[in-house]
Design an enzyme around this catalytic site. Sequence first.
Site, PDB file in Angstrom:
ATOM      1  N   LEU A 105       0.828  -1.214   0.000  1.00 56.71           N
ATOM      2  CA  LEU A 105       0.000   0.000   0.000  1.00 56.71           C
ATOM      3  C   LEU A 105       0.859   1.260   0.000  1.00 56.71           C
ATOM      4  O   LEU A 105       0.381   2.328  -0.361  1.00 56.71           O
ATOM      5  CB  LEU A 105      -0.951  -0.003   1.201  1.00 56.71           C
ATOM      6  CG  LEU A 105      -1.988  -1.139   1.201  1.00 56.71           C
ATOM      7  CD1 LEU A 105      -2.821  -1.104   2.478  1.00 56.71           C
ATOM      8  CD2 LEU A 105      -2.882  -1.058  -0.030  1.00 56.71           C
ATOM      9  N   HIS A 146       6.288 -10.004   4.863  1.00 54.48           N
ATOM     10  CA  HIS A 146       6.262  -8.663   4.260  1.00 54.48           C
ATOM     11  C   HIS A 146       5.961  -7.611   5.335  1.00 54.48           C
ATOM     12  O   HIS A 146       6.635  -6.581   5.412  1.00 54.48           O
ATOM     13  CB  HIS A 146       5.201  -8.649   3.150  1.00 54.48           C
ATOM     14  CG  HIS A 146       4.961  -7.326   2.513  1.00 54.48           C
ATOM     15  ND1 HIS A 146       5.138  -7.099   1.167  1.00 54.48           N
ATOM     16  CD2 HIS A 146       4.532  -6.137   3.032  1.00 54.48           C
ATOM     17  CE1 HIS A 146       4.840  -5.829   0.898  1.00 54.48           C
ATOM     18  NE2 HIS A 146       4.459  -5.224   2.015  1.00 54.48           N
TER      19      HIS A 146
END
Length: 184
Positions: A105, A146
Amino acid sequence: MSEATPERPGPDLLPILIVPDARLRQKCRAVGPADADVVRALAPRMLATMYKAPGIGLAAPQVGQLLRMCVVDIQKDDVREPLILVNPEITAVSKDLSTREEGCLSLPGQYADVTRPAEVKLRWLDLDGSKQELHADGLLATCLQHELDHLDGVLFVDHISALKRNMLLRKLAKDMKLRQREAM
Ligand code: NI
């Protein structure tokens, strides 16, 4: 006769920081007892922000909070199963690797194949301060690695070649400039 039920507002969404914001490159500090209120208030807002984006993971530094905390929900079969991870740690990784396309994002619209351990064992504290453990594989394992990377200022582009990384970062800068111009 029916009474209109007022729509209940969800938690306030948080702005997501975009690369190259320097806060995305900081090592976050551990959450301590004094942070309990901050973390409790942050968790629902981070989840709402993640779902709205939409995304499957969001780390506190991505919303400007340099704390070791993240939220994850891979929404398998469209079912919401949010994980709120405080002070998460990877305790074991498999020798087997898996390669998946990742996005972030904080790097909107950019994707690359990243190779990581296929399975991980993880421990963390939940919002009540209870110890939690999980053995993850598949998409969840990738997503957790991640998000944990974010807590050390590491982005998925750090796992790809310098050539690919530079291409991707240049494209991001161009896309963001375009977006800014469109917003004017
Ligand atoms: Ni990310």
